[in-house]
Write a protein that holds these residues in place. Structure first.
Motif, mmCIF file in Angstrom:
data_model
loop_
_atom_site.group_PDB
_atom_site.id
_atom_site.type_symbol
_atom_site.label_atom_id
_atom_site.label_comp_id
_atom_site.label_asym_id
_atom_site.label_seq_id
_atom_site.Cartn_x
_atom_site.Cartn_y
_atom_site.Cartn_z
ATOM 1 N N GLU A 5 -3.287 -3.133 -71.094
ATOM 2 C CA GLU A 5 -4.257 -2.973 -72.179
ATOM 3 C C GLU A 5 -5.603 -3.585 -71.793
ATOM 4 N N TYR B 191 9.006 -0.045 -77.690
ATOM 5 C CA TYR B 191 8.126 0.312 -76.587
ATOM 6 C C TYR B 191 7.090 1.311 -77.091
ATOM 7 N N THR B 192 5.823 0.978 -76.968
ATOM 8 C CA THR B 192 4.798 1.939 -77.359
ATOM 9 C C THR B 192 4.604 2.956 -76.240
ATOM 10 N N LEU C 281 1.977 -7.333 -73.144
ATOM 11 C CA LEU C 281 0.753 -6.527 -73.215
ATOM 12 C C LEU C 281 0.473 -6.026 -71.806
ATOM 13 N N LYS D 215 -1.376 1.250 -83.886
ATOM 14 C CA LYS D 215 -0.103 0.780 -83.324
ATOM 15 C C LYS D 215 -0.120 -0.732 -83.099
ATOM 16 N N SER D 216 -1.255 -1.291 -82.725
ATOM 17 C CA SER D 216 -1.316 -2.736 -82.506
ATOM 18 C C SER D 216 -1.112 -3.505 -83.806
ATOM 19 N N LEU E 220 2.575 -3.405 -84.572
ATOM 20 C CA LEU E 220 3.303 -4.348 -83.725
ATOM 21 C C LEU E 220 3.122 -5.781 -84.225
ATOM 22 N N ASP F 37 3.767 -3.169 -75.023
ATOM 23 C CA ASP F 37 2.637 -2.264 -75.216
ATOM 24 C C ASP F 37 1.875 -2.172 -73.882
ATOM 25 N N SER F 38 2.106 -1.142 -73.067
ATOM 26 C CA SER F 38 2.862 0.022 -73.421
ATOM 27 C C SER F 38 3.723 0.495 -72.242
#
Length: 483
Positions: free
Chosen positions: A240, A355-356, A237, A217-218, A221, A301-302
């Protein structure tokens, strides 16, 4: 009138005029003095520290107000410990700190932080001594943030000196009236072929990127941050790992993406209030550029870490847990954050947001994932099975959907994407039969076509990290694969 009476009247008028001018100067001096004077503020004392919550007595402030905790240990420090009022019970205020609480002792002073804003208007006159007192948090926004990495307090993290060309604005704003928003009608080029062709995004849309850990996912993005057709990119971020912050900026975002981006980093070791503040700050920065007529891409994220931070705060102040340990306030906070993005007024700017959402154990029925699907305009699901097979980006087109695609894509494009999805799903369902050799061509026309086109379809959905796929080119390639 005799000369003596006239002279007396003239002298009396002059004296009256002089007294009037003296009074006017006196009132002006009083107004200037009142404008510079600080209003009296009540101060409280710290009486209890329980886990993450501070209790203060002797102070009454509305929820959301910011206070300074002054004690002997931090009196010499240049950066006082800030705390936000998150609740109250009777005459006790519950505060959540934005930094470390080591060194605090009972009896520390709790001082409200007051920020004077625009003077109140009374009739046609401005009274500088009547000021509205805003106790909420104000943080820097402006063009000086572009290319910078900052923390949730607006302090630079990139060792490039102080911020220039910025001004302070409130962290929270009133939401835009739903009837004033410009509808989503224009497509947005994300630079990712699978999204452009199969899940076309509209300018001002809000989507969720649902994924477990370690499925890319990163990287996805970072590709959108570099290739999306947007004026400004704001990256939040939130929660994370600290190691990933620098790696994301240098290895994934790159110098090209950072030049037009603002990165707000709130690592996992930050207090929960700081993590939530980082999400709101990133949204406030995006709102600032949107209000100036720019098209903004917001990557957060996230969303799950934001909800976890709210869960920590809510449980600490005594709110009962509901679904899988999440209190009801968590599900109320999510739409309040998400609804701030989107299109502005007609002819203005836009915020397209991704939006993750972390799915625990790849469980799609995670409560936060389930709630996010209901408040977002679509969702993109990353498959661990595809990632393990070396298929990147690992987008599962069968389980993903863009709810505004029919409004921003042509009829031919929508029909081609629907046909592609049908053939892809038909091959997936018959995969076991094909692998054991039980498939015989000639009995199912759709399956025959799905088997024939499986290799070019799989190649179409894959894309390199340093490869950019334009929207028009992606649509042409989609038609070429099906034909």
């Amino acid at each position: 009138m005799n000369p003596s009476a006239a002279a007396t009247a003239t002298a009396t008028g002059a004296a009256t005029t002089a007294r009037t001018e003296d009074w006017q100067r006196y009132l002006q001096d009083l107004q200037s003095f009142a404008a510079e004077a600080q209003p009296l503020e009540t101060q409280g004392i710290l009486v209890r520290v329980a886990g993450l919550v501070l209790e203060a007595a002797g102070i009454r402030l509305p929820v959301g107000s910011v206070c300074e905790i002054q004690s002997e240990s931090n009196r010499s420090s240049r950066t006082p410990l800030l705390a936000e009022v998150v609740g109250f019970s009777g005459d006790r205020a519950y505060l959540m700190p934005t930094g470390e609480i080591h060194g605090l002792a009972s009896g520390a002073r709790v001082v409200p932080r007051v920020m004077p804003v625009v003077p109140l208007m009374l009739g046609a006159l401005q009274h500088p001594w009547r000021r509205s007192l805003d106790r909420t948090l104000h943080l820097p926004v402006g063009d000086g943030l572009l290319g910078r990495v900052i923390d949730p307090h607006g302090m630079p993290m990139d060792r490039r000196g102080p911020l220039d060309n910025t001004h302070n604005e409130p962290l929270t704003r009133r939401p835009i009236n739903a009837m004033d928003r410009d509808p989503v009608r224009a497509p947005l080029d994300t630079g990712v072929r699978a999204i452009n062709a199969m899940l076309t995004v509209g300018r001002g849309q809000r989507l969720g990127l649902f994924a477990g850990t370690g499925v890319g996912k990163s990287v996805l993005l970072g590709m959108m941050a570099r290739y999306t057709a947007a004026d400004v990119v704001v990256v939040g971020l939130i929660g994370e790992r600290g190691r990933e912050v620098k790696e994301f900026i240098e290895d994934i975002l790159g110098a090209e993406g950072l030049a037009r981006s603002v990165v707000v980093a709130a690592p996992a070791d930050s207090p929960p209030l700081t993590r939530m503040q980082g999400a709101h700050y990133a949204t406030a920065i995006a709102e600032h550029f949107r209000d100036r007529g720019m098209n903004v891409l917001l990557l957060m994220d996230s969303l799950t870490r934001y909800a976890m931070a709210q869960r920590e705060i809510a449980l600490a102040i005594g709110e009962p847990p509901a679904t899988r340990g999440y209190p009801p306030s968590c599900f109320a906070k999510l739409p309040q954050l998400v609804e701030r993005s989107g299109n502005g007024a007609a002819g203005g700017g836009s915020i397209t947001a991704f939006y993750t959402v972390l799915t625990e154990g790849d469980d799609p029925q995670d409560p936060i994932a389930d709630a996010a699907r209901g408040i977002l305009d679509g969702h993109i699901v990353l498959s661990r099975e595809l990632a393990e097979a070396g298929h990147f980006p690992a987008i599962d087109v069968e389980r993903s959907i863009s709810r505004v695609m029919t409004s921003v894509a042509s009829t031919e494009h929508v029909q081609a994407a629907r046909r592609f999805r049908q053939l892809h799903s038909r091959h997936s369902k018959a995969r076991d039969l094909i692998q054991i050799g039980a498939y015989a061509p000639g009995h199912d026309r759709d399956l025959d076509q799905a088997v024939q086109l499986h290799a070019p379809m799989a190649e179409f959905l894959q894309q390199g990290m340093n490869e950019r796929a334009l929207l028009d080119a992606s649509i042409e390639q989609l038609s070429a694969v099906l034909n």
